[in-house]
Scaffold this motif. Sequence first.
Motif: not given
Length: 434
Positions: A413-431
């Motif tokens: 699980l990776l949540r970006r900084d608040f200043t980087q939420v202007d675009t959608f980004r993947p938050a979870e990666f599963h293996w």
Amino acid sequence: ELFPGRWASLSEGLPAFSKPCLCDLVTTADVGAVSVGIPSGCGGQQGQLGRRWRDEGEGREGEICAFKIHGQEAPFEAVVLNRTSGEGVLRAKGPVDCETQKEYTFIIQAYDCGAGASGASWKKSHKAVVHIQVDDVNEFSPVFREPVYHAAVMEGKIYDSILQVEAWDQDCSPQYSQICNYDIVTSDTPFAIDRNGNIRNTERLSYDKKQRYEVMVTAFDCGQKRATESVAVHIDVKPVCKPGWQGWNKQVDYDPGTGSKQLFPKMHLETCDSPLSAVRAMVELQTSHIGKGCDRETYSEKSLQKLCGAASGSTDLLPAPSASTNWTASLLTDSGRDCDLIFRFDGRQAANVPERVVPQNLTDQFTIATWMKHGPSLGLRAEKETLLCNSDKTEMNRHHYSLYVHNCRLVFLLRRDFTQVDTFRPAEFHWKLE
């Protein structure tokens, strides 16, 4: 057209064939035989009949009023087109089928118009024998005689013929009823087939590589009409007999607390029909070392980092306990290779890494390296088993990044900084874990 021709009246006043050759097919002078051909499945096919005069007759006696077919109930009729010229047509009254009847033979006669309206005293010609051959139409597709074909081969051997498939066709003529070619529909298979349906292997097969092949085969008749449905051919590869113990694995998984378990329930001794004088078996079990059997035990910690491409400036989050690295002192440990420590986590203890050691926010490029042997979970299946977590200080309920095991999957699980939420980004990666 069935056949063109003419009818004629001889000097005696009887209608007769004007020439012995009709439609390039010979009519014999003595019996007046005629041979013609029509396509199978066609109705209304017709040919012309004609006449000419050879006597002094005039008026109705010199005209042809009717043609009559004698003999078997043939599906044909003869109709007068021109009474004066004696021309007419012979046509099929309905569809004819080569598969039902290939040939028809009947007798035909011509009647003049010399009698009264009743036609009781009409003069008729000599009898002519008509032979009609029904030409075949390629209406049926090849059909295989078996729904599925099975065969078995020994590995490592080249066969001239493994098995033969066979198809047949309902059409009546040799051109359309014979099977002229077979073809393998399945691509990238080590098999070939000839025009007689014999299947052979083009390379040596290996039991360890593949135990069964399923090949789809189709057929073509000599008119190049393809079979509507292909047939499946199953070819099993048999291993070469090798003396020794069979049906056992080098590794057996065992869950603690599940009681006794058969280690090799399918194990047997293969002798390949050779005489047996004595049997000796020895089973060696490895110790219950916490890391035994893992690839991690083969190399040291530094060697693993080098092999896996870890960056040179990596931070060790679980170092050996010391005065400056005391957050691992309370963890359960086990001795490893080259004095490396192996830590055990059972869900009841954790290591709180200081802020000065672990980064608070990850950049666009980073590496998290961990070597872990995961055992059966003692809790509920839906519980998360966290390996690494960076969370808020307040109640620690918001994770900035986290690495955990959940339902047989490794999740990051990776949540970006608040200043980087202007675009959608993947938050979870599963293996998925094997």
